[in-house]
Design a protein around this motif. Structure first.
Motif, PDB file in Angstrom:
ATOM      1  N   LEU A 322      36.634  33.314  24.747  1.00 32.62           N
ATOM      2  CA  LEU A 322      37.668  33.898  25.915  1.00 32.62           C
ATOM      3  C   LEU A 322      37.153  35.395  26.366  1.00 32.62           C
ATOM      4  N   LEU A 323      36.897  35.987  25.452  1.00 31.17           N
ATOM      5  CA  LEU A 323      36.287  37.500  25.559  1.00 31.17           C
ATOM      6  C   LEU A 323      35.319  37.570  26.422  1.00 31.17           C
ATOM      7  N   TYR A 324      34.409  36.415  26.499  1.00 30.66           N
ATOM      8  CA  TYR A 324      33.292  36.581  27.380  1.00 30.66           C
ATOM      9  C   TYR A 324      33.545  36.352  28.896  1.00 30.66           C
ATOM     10  N   ILE A 325      34.864  36.251  29.136  1.00 32.03           N
ATOM     11  CA  ILE A 325      35.409  36.102  30.357  1.00 32.03           C
ATOM     12  C   ILE A 325      36.342  37.376  30.782  1.00 32.03           C
ATOM     13  N   PHE A 326      37.124  37.692  29.445  1.00 33.29           N
ATOM     14  CA  PHE A 326      38.033  38.706  29.777  1.00 33.29           C
ATOM     15  C   PHE A 326      37.191  40.098  29.883  1.00 33.29           C
ATOM     16  N   VAL A 327      36.441  40.483  28.832  1.00 37.03           N
ATOM     17  CA  VAL A 327      35.780  41.738  29.062  1.00 37.03           C
ATOM     18  C   VAL A 327      35.125  41.908  30.331  1.00 37.03           C
ATOM     19  N   PRO A 328      34.078  41.217  30.845  1.00 38.75           N
ATOM     20  CA  PRO A 328      33.684  41.438  32.304  1.00 38.75           C
ATOM     21  C   PRO A 328      34.709  41.538  33.263  1.00 38.75           C
ATOM     22  N   ILE A 329      35.690  40.854  33.307  1.00 38.46           N
ATOM     23  CA  ILE A 329      36.716  41.094  34.317  1.00 38.46           C
ATOM     24  C   ILE A 329      37.130  42.599  34.079  1.00 38.46           C
ATOM     25  N   GLN A 330      37.528  42.969  32.942  1.00 37.73           N
ATOM     26  CA  GLN A 330      38.217  44.247  32.755  1.00 37.73           C
ATOM     27  C   GLN A 330      36.995  45.193  33.111  1.00 37.73           C
ATOM     28  N   ILE A 331      35.817  45.172  32.745  1.00 37.37           N
ATOM     29  CA  ILE A 331      34.927  46.127  33.075  1.00 37.37           C
ATOM     30  C   ILE A 331      34.528  46.384  34.666  1.00 37.37           C
ATOM     31  N   MET A 332      34.696  45.112  35.265  1.00 35.33           N
ATOM     32  CA  MET A 332      34.396  45.306  36.638  1.00 35.33           C
ATOM     33  C   MET A 332      35.420  45.846  37.360  1.00 35.33           C
ATOM     34  N   SER A 333      36.784  45.639  36.915  1.00 32.06           N
ATOM     35  CA  SER A 333      38.135  46.171  37.559  1.00 32.06           C
ATOM     36  C   SER A 333      38.070  47.595  37.388  1.00 32.06           C
ATOM     37  N   VAL A 334      37.597  48.112  36.016  1.00 31.94           N
ATOM     38  CA  VAL A 334      37.551  49.490  35.584  1.00 31.94           C
ATOM     39  C   VAL A 334      36.648  50.331  36.584  1.00 31.94           C
ATOM     40  N   TYR A 335      35.391  49.712  36.818  1.00 25.44           N
ATOM     41  CA  TYR A 335      34.372  50.442  37.636  1.00 25.44           C
ATOM     42  C   TYR A 335      34.373  50.241  39.037  1.00 25.44           C
ATOM     43  N   GLY A 336      35.654  49.491  39.612  1.00 22.57           N
ATOM     44  CA  GLY A 336      35.772  49.370  40.847  1.00 22.57           C
ATOM     45  C   GLY A 336      35.059  48.582  41.762  1.00 22.57           C
ATOM     46  N   VAL A 337      34.595  47.412  40.973  1.00 25.02           N
ATOM     47  CA  VAL A 337      33.754  46.149  41.547  1.00 25.02           C
ATOM     48  C   VAL A 337      34.770  45.387  42.387  1.00 25.02           C
ATOM     49  N   PHE A 338      36.078  45.313  42.105  1.00 21.28           N
ATOM     50  CA  PHE A 338      36.922  44.335  42.614  1.00 21.28           C
ATOM     51  C   PHE A 338      37.896  45.279  43.767  1.00 21.28           C
ATOM     52  N   MET A 339      38.134  44.721  44.727  1.00 16.02           N
ATOM     53  CA  MET A 339      39.319  45.044  45.736  1.00 16.02           C
ATOM     54  C   MET A 339      40.730  44.947  44.944  1.00 16.02           C
ATOM     55  N   LYS A 340      41.596  45.670  45.385  1.00 15.09           N
ATOM     56  CA  LYS A 340      43.003  45.571  44.987  1.00 15.09           C
ATOM     57  C   LYS A 340      43.338  43.989  44.743  1.00 15.09           C
ATOM     58  N   SER A 341      43.294  43.326  45.710  1.00 18.80           N
ATOM     59  CA  SER A 341      43.907  41.980  45.542  1.00 18.80           C
ATOM     60  C   SER A 341      42.861  41.030  44.827  1.00 18.80           C
ATOM     61  N   ALA A 342      41.742  41.206  44.635  1.00 20.96           N
ATOM     62  CA  ALA A 342      40.626  40.548  43.696  1.00 20.96           C
ATOM     63  C   ALA A 342      40.834  40.878  42.344  1.00 20.96           C
ATOM     64  N   GLU A 343      41.420  42.030  42.041  1.00 20.87           N
ATOM     65  CA  GLU A 343      41.680  42.416  40.665  1.00 20.87           C
ATOM     66  C   GLU A 343      42.747  41.587  40.050  1.00 20.87           C
ATOM     67  N   LEU A 344      43.808  41.765  40.802  1.00 22.62           N
ATOM     68  CA  LEU A 344      45.047  40.765  40.668  1.00 22.62           C
ATOM     69  C   LEU A 344      44.790  39.435  40.349  1.00 22.62           C
ATOM     70  N   THR A 345      43.893  38.748  41.606  1.00 25.20           N
ATOM     71  CA  THR A 345      43.563  37.345  41.333  1.00 25.20           C
ATOM     72  C   THR A 345      42.819  36.901  40.306  1.00 25.20           C
ATOM     73  N   CYS A 346      42.004  37.806  39.997  1.00 26.90           N
ATOM     74  CA  CYS A 346      41.212  37.451  38.652  1.00 26.90           C
ATOM     75  C   CYS A 346      42.083  37.636  37.387  1.00 26.90           C
ATOM     76  N   LEU A 347      43.009  38.518  37.462  1.00 25.15           N
ATOM     77  CA  LEU A 347      43.989  38.398  36.214  1.00 25.15           C
ATOM     78  C   LEU A 347      44.909  37.187  36.286  1.00 25.15           C
ATOM     79  N   TYR A 348      45.358  36.550  37.307  1.00 22.26           N
ATOM     80  CA  TYR A 348      46.116  35.339  37.308  1.00 22.26           C
ATOM     81  C   TYR A 348      45.212  34.308  36.889  1.00 22.26           C
ATOM     82  N   LEU A 349      43.807  34.294  37.613  1.00 21.27           N
ATOM     83  CA  LEU A 349      43.226  32.993  37.227  1.00 21.27           C
ATOM     84  C   LEU A 349      42.738  33.305  35.956  1.00 21.27           C
ATOM     85  N   TYR A 350      42.348  34.268  35.009  1.00 24.17           N
ATOM     86  CA  TYR A 350      42.068  34.317  33.530  1.00 24.17           C
ATOM     87  C   TYR A 350      43.227  33.950  32.830  1.00 24.17           C
TER      88      TYR A 350
END
Length: 397
Positions: A322-350
């Motif tokens: 599961l960390l192979y999914i969680f950590v990339p989402i976290q890193i992309m979120s922190v470095y601004g790869v996601f828009m606001k809605s996308a970060e929240l959507t990724c959190l819900y999906l994860y």
């Protein structure tokens, strides 16, 4: 192959199950002088046909009921003073019932001669998820305001709960002995008392400044809670592991192999805290319940896999899948790869993926162990009685 017939356990795991012996030491005065006698008395009222694992499951469902109720009425941890009184009474009953069933399931297993390796996995596997559910429900009593816990404080308090839990099973992974923590029964009783105080006096009873130091009660709890848990677990575990190496009674693994079970929890704790602090859109403040659920479920999966490893005397997993999914989402979120809605959507999906993956793992492993040991998970029948019962060596029983 059916959906629930995936084989998570290999031949090494199954071989270890054949040689498995439950070896636990409980030195807690609260457990030995209060809870154990109470459970010995209470278990006699349960019918002998009631499977121990069914008691474990029922206890978990009581706890899950609390979580669902609080999620519905207090999703963002802001409604403590507005909640109807009956919720606190229901929460107290569910909390108390869950604790008692968790304490009696093992006694029911010995009483009905149905002890098995499945019992520890199911009991402690459920406990690993409960280590998230118990405290997250308490957060609704304290609430999220000037006299409560901030979302970051909630996250850190949960981490301070996870660490003693994983520490206990890491200790057994190295020493072959499960040393039951002193803090468990005390914390369970305190949580029941907390709900009852909220019922009789409303949660406002916890909204006060501690005399002399003039600091809100919640701020004091933020330090006492983790210190009590960590100081009564980690130093003691280190001593036990050191003694097992010196006496040669443990596994005497290499330094890396001894620490290997801590790799995934460490990555999860660092990654989740980094995300909580550095999220451009303050994801933890926006959706604390979903964020905490994502981390708690991932932790439970990590802990369950360690429990399997220490039960079967096999090498623990390295990095949890599961960390192979969680950590990339976290890193992309922190470095601004996601828009606001996308970060929240990724959190819900994860969160959804983690829950489904964890349930799948648990169901498949239980089914695989049942098939291997020729037993049923939730029934005491001829099938279970024909299998050789696992020897139980619990010094407190």
């Amino acid at each position: 192959m059916g959906l629930l017939n995936y084989r998570y356990l290999n031949q090494g795991h199954l071989k270890g199950l054949n040689e498995y012996k439950y070896n636990a030491v409980d030195t807690s005065p609260v457990s030995n002088y209060i809870m154990q006698p109470f459970w010995n008395w209470c278990v006699e009222f349960f019918p002998r046909w009631l499977a121990p694992n069914l008691m474990t499951l029922l206890g978990f469902l009581f706890l899950l009921a609390n979580f669902v109720i609080f999620s519905y009425y207090d999703f963002h941890f802001t409604e403590a003073l507005a909640l109807p009184p009956w919720i606190w009474l229901v929460a107290a009953v569910c909390q108390f019932s869950s604790h008692q069933l968790d304490g009696m399931d093992g006694k029911q297993a010995r009483r009905t001669k149905s002890s098995s390796a499945l019992g520890e996995l199911f009991d402690h596997g459920v406990d690993s998820w409960a280590s998230f559910l118990f405290p997250v429900c308490i957060f609704s009593v304290i609430s999220k305001d000037a006299y409560g816990f901030s979302p970051m404080a909630m996250h850190l308090l949960l981490l301070s709960t996870y660490i003693p839990f994983i520490d206990t099973h890491w200790e057994k992974y190295n020493t072959k002995i499960l040393y039951l923590p002193w803090a468990y029964d005390i914390s369970m009783l305190l949580m029941t008392a907390t709900y009852l105080l909220a019922f009789f006096f409303t949660p406002a009873i916890f909204r006060f400044d501690v005399p002399i130091i003039n600091v809100p009660f919640a701020r004091v709890a933020q330090y006492v809670w983790p210190l009590a848990g960590l100081l009564t677990s980690i130093p003691i575990s280190i001593v036990h592991i050191y003694e097992s190496y010196r006496s040669g009674k443990g596994y005497n693994r290499t330094f890396y192999e001894a620490l290997r079970p801590l790799l995934s929890p460490t990555i999860l704790f660092i990654s989740s805290t980094w995300w909580a602090i550095a999220s451009p859109d303050t994801i933890l403040q926006q959706q604390p319940r979903i964020f905490l659920t994502a981390v708690g479920t991932t932790f439970s999966n990590i802990a369950c896999r360690l429990i399997v490893a220490q039960m079967t005397s096999t090498r623990s997993d390295g990095i949890n899948t599961l960390l192979y999914i969680f950590v990339p989402i976290q890193i992309m979120s922190v470095y601004g790869v996601f828009m606001k809605s996308a970060e929240l959507t990724c959190l819900y999906l994860y969160t959804a993926i983690a829950i489904l993956a964890h349930l799948h793992y648990g169901c498949c492993v239980v089914q695989q162990i049942c098939d291997h040991l020729n037993i049923y998970a939730f029934n005491i029948t001829a099938r279970s009685k024909q299998s050789s019962a696992t020897t139980v060596n619990a010094k407190h029983s």
